[in-house]
Every structure is written in C-alpha cells, then in structure tokens.
Design a protein around this motif. Structure first.
Motif, PDB file in Angstrom:
ATOM      1  N   SER A 204      -1.902   5.082  -8.704  1.00 15.20           N
ATOM      2  CA  SER A 204      -0.964   5.586  -7.067  1.00 15.20           C
ATOM      3  C   SER A 204      -1.249   4.522  -5.966  1.00 15.20           C
ATOM      4  O   SER A 204      -1.953   4.047  -5.929  1.00 15.20           O
ATOM      5  CB  SER A 204      -1.593   7.034  -6.783  1.00 15.20           C
ATOM      6  OG  SER A 204      -2.948   6.978  -6.265  1.00 15.20           O
ATOM      7  N   SER A 205      -0.891   4.985  -4.564  1.00 15.30           N
ATOM      8  CA  SER A 205      -0.412   3.999  -4.220  1.00 15.30           C
ATOM      9  C   SER A 205      -2.251   3.800  -3.325  1.00 15.30           C
ATOM     10  O   SER A 205      -1.766   2.426  -2.917  1.00 15.30           O
ATOM     11  CB  SER A 205       0.914   3.959  -2.794  1.00 15.30           C
ATOM     12  OG  SER A 205       0.146   5.868  -2.165  1.00 15.30           O
ATOM     13  N   ALA A 206      -2.655   4.709  -3.363  1.00 15.75           N
ATOM     14  CA  ALA A 206      -4.093   4.499  -2.652  1.00 15.75           C
ATOM     15  C   ALA A 206      -5.151   3.671  -4.095  1.00 15.75           C
ATOM     16  O   ALA A 206      -6.586   3.971  -3.697  1.00 15.75           O
ATOM     17  CB  ALA A 206      -4.670   6.279  -1.930  1.00 15.75           C
TER      18      ALA A 206
ATOM     19  N   ASN B 254      -2.931  -7.309  -2.193  1.00 19.50           N
ATOM     20  CA  ASN B 254      -2.029  -7.070  -2.376  1.00 19.50           C
ATOM     21  C   ASN B 254      -1.603  -7.209  -4.301  1.00 19.50           C
ATOM     22  O   ASN B 254      -0.811  -8.002  -4.954  1.00 19.50           O
ATOM     23  CB  ASN B 254      -0.732  -8.048  -2.095  1.00 19.50           C
ATOM     24  CG  ASN B 254      -0.952  -7.678  -0.354  1.00 19.50           C
ATOM     25  OD1 ASN B 254      -0.850  -6.269  -0.276  1.00 19.50           O
ATOM     26  ND2 ASN B 254       0.858  -8.068   0.377  1.00 19.50           N
ATOM     27  N   THR B 255      -2.348  -7.197  -4.930  1.00 17.02           N
ATOM     28  CA  THR B 255      -2.917  -6.881  -6.587  1.00 17.02           C
ATOM     29  C   THR B 255      -2.891  -5.733  -7.027  1.00 17.02           C
ATOM     30  O   THR B 255      -3.716  -5.119  -6.327  1.00 17.02           O
ATOM     31  CB  THR B 255      -2.963  -8.055  -6.388  1.00 17.02           C
ATOM     32  OG1 THR B 255      -3.132  -9.536  -5.614  1.00 17.02           O
ATOM     33  CG2 THR B 255      -4.153  -8.113  -7.870  1.00 17.02           C
ATOM     34  N   VAL B 256      -2.235  -5.566  -8.353  1.00 15.88           N
ATOM     35  CA  VAL B 256      -2.786  -5.041  -9.177  1.00 15.88           C
ATOM     36  C   VAL B 256      -3.304  -4.947 -11.159  1.00 15.88           C
ATOM     37  O   VAL B 256      -2.467  -5.703 -11.314  1.00 15.88           O
ATOM     38  CB  VAL B 256      -1.452  -3.221  -9.155  1.00 15.88           C
ATOM     39  CG1 VAL B 256      -0.461  -4.101 -10.266  1.00 15.88           C
ATOM     40  CG2 VAL B 256      -1.825  -2.841 -10.218  1.00 15.88           C
TER      41      VAL B 256
ATOM     42  N   SER C 122      -6.136  -1.022 -12.326  1.00 21.15           N
ATOM     43  CA  SER C 122      -7.303  -1.064 -10.624  1.00 21.15           C
ATOM     44  C   SER C 122      -5.247  -1.967  -9.955  1.00 21.15           C
ATOM     45  O   SER C 122      -4.689  -2.482  -9.779  1.00 21.15           O
ATOM     46  CB  SER C 122      -8.392  -1.535 -10.764  1.00 21.15           C
ATOM     47  OG  SER C 122      -8.145  -2.441 -11.055  1.00 21.15           O
ATOM     48  N   ARG C 123      -6.230  -1.358  -8.332  1.00 17.33           N
ATOM     49  CA  ARG C 123      -5.390  -2.335  -7.302  1.00 17.33           C
ATOM     50  C   ARG C 123      -6.649  -2.528  -6.460  1.00 17.33           C
ATOM     51  O   ARG C 123      -7.627  -2.001  -5.812  1.00 17.33           O
ATOM     52  CB  ARG C 123      -4.157  -1.521  -7.083  1.00 17.33           C
ATOM     53  CG  ARG C 123      -4.701  -0.181  -6.305  1.00 17.33           C
ATOM     54  CD  ARG C 123      -3.350   1.037  -6.177  1.00 17.33           C
ATOM     55  NE  ARG C 123      -2.644   0.056  -4.984  1.00 17.33           N
ATOM     56  CZ  ARG C 123      -1.223   0.038  -4.807  1.00 17.33           C
ATOM     57  NH1 ARG C 123      -0.627   1.040  -5.760  1.00 17.33           N
ATOM     58  NH2 ARG C 123      -0.368   0.177  -4.341  1.00 17.33           N
ATOM     59  N   ASP C 124      -6.263  -3.761  -5.363  1.00 16.75           N
ATOM     60  CA  ASP C 124      -6.739  -4.461  -4.184  1.00 16.75           C
ATOM     61  C   ASP C 124      -6.062  -4.587  -3.377  1.00 16.75           C
ATOM     62  O   ASP C 124      -5.152  -5.402  -3.311  1.00 16.75           O
ATOM     63  CB  ASP C 124      -7.464  -5.632  -4.564  1.00 16.75           C
ATOM     64  CG  ASP C 124      -8.193  -5.621  -3.479  1.00 16.75           C
ATOM     65  OD1 ASP C 124      -7.791  -5.214  -2.440  1.00 16.75           O
ATOM     66  OD2 ASP C 124      -9.106  -6.851  -4.164  1.00 16.75           O
TER      67      ASP C 124
ATOM     68  N   ARG D  90       1.298  -0.967   0.232  1.00 16.92           N
ATOM     69  CA  ARG D  90       0.040  -0.021  -0.208  1.00 16.92           C
ATOM     70  C   ARG D  90       0.571   1.323  -0.025  1.00 16.92           C
ATOM     71  O   ARG D  90       0.279   2.270  -0.030  1.00 16.92           O
ATOM     72  CB  ARG D  90      -0.743  -0.209   1.241  1.00 16.92           C
ATOM     73  CG  ARG D  90      -0.125   0.080   2.670  1.00 16.92           C
ATOM     74  CD  ARG D  90      -1.264  -0.185   3.546  1.00 16.92           C
ATOM     75  NE  ARG D  90      -0.718  -0.255   4.999  1.00 16.92           N
ATOM     76  CZ  ARG D  90       0.008   0.348   5.846  1.00 16.92           C
ATOM     77  NH1 ARG D  90      -0.254   2.133   5.635  1.00 16.92           N
ATOM     78  NH2 ARG D  90       0.702   0.071   6.806  1.00 16.92           N
ATOM     79  N   LEU D  91       1.899   1.144  -0.008  1.00 18.90           N
ATOM     80  CA  LEU D  91       3.055   2.354   0.153  1.00 18.90           C
ATOM     81  C   LEU D  91       3.534   2.604  -1.617  1.00 18.90           C
ATOM     82  O   LEU D  91       4.556   3.420  -1.211  1.00 18.90           O
ATOM     83  CB  LEU D  91       4.395   2.098   1.328  1.00 18.90           C
ATOM     84  CG  LEU D  91       3.130   2.652   2.702  1.00 18.90           C
ATOM     85  CD1 LEU D  91       4.676   2.296   3.491  1.00 18.90           C
ATOM     86  CD2 LEU D  91       2.051   3.332   3.340  1.00 18.90           C
TER      87      LEU D  91
END
Length: 118
Positions: free
Chosen positions: A52-54, A77-79, A71-73, A30-31
C-alpha cells in the motif's frame, strides 16, 4: 520526467536470493500503491506482490508467500522485492507497477530479468 527504473535482476542458482529495486520519479510516490508483477513468455503478466501507499499493507501471490518480501521507502521513492529460496519457476521478467490511490493513474517500469538456474 516520469520514470520507474528497476534494478537488481540477474542469474542466480536455485535456493539463492536477489533483491529487486524500483526507483520512481516524476510523480508523488507516497500517494501510489506499488506492486511487482512478473511475466514469462507466452503467459499473462501476474501479480507477485503489492504494498500500500503508506506501506502498512502487503499482499502476495500464493506462489511466493513466505519467500518474497515487498517493502518501500517513501523517503527514497523506492520499492523493493526481496526474493529468497528462489526456484526455477520464479524465472521471469519482473515489472514495477504504480497505481495512484486517488488518481488511479498507472505506470509501468521497463522490467528486469530474473533467471533461476537449476
């Protein structure tokens, strides 16, 4: 152990869709801002999309705007990279890339091949 593991590549016909996934381990996901790059033999690696990280900000190469969605979750821990309306020129090895917002550490995945046949 630090890893970025991509999956979801393959062979698809023109106009088809693929979804790439990249699962991270070994760092605080997440960072980190996450990106997808792609590379064709004999050419430089180019940025396709970034999130971006968020997850609140995204950027795309002009060549993929309107067709690709990143997109990310952070809980997983996946993009992801959703690729629609694929063209032969999208054929490349796609790499997952992480860059720490504060640490500026950089990590690359091993790459996954995407081939679009006409």
């Amino acid at each position: 152990q630090l890893q970025l593991v991509e999956s979801g590549g393959g062979l698809v016909h023109v106009g088809g869709s693929l979804r790439l996934s990249c699962t991270a381990s070994g760092f605080i996901f997440r960072l980190y801002a996450m990106s997808w790059y792609r590379q064709v033999p004999g050419k430089e690696r180019e940025l396709a999309a970034r999130v971006s990280s968020a997850g609140g900000s995204t950027n795309y190469a002009d060549s993929v705007k309107g067709r690709f969605t990143i997109s990310r979750d952070n809980a997983k821990n996946t993009v992801y990279l959703q690729m629609n309306s694929l063209k032969p020129e999208d054929t490349a090895v796609y790499y997952c890339y992480a860059r720490g917002d504060m640490s500026r550490r950089e990590y690359w995945g091993q790459g996954t091949q995407v081939t679009v046949s006409s």
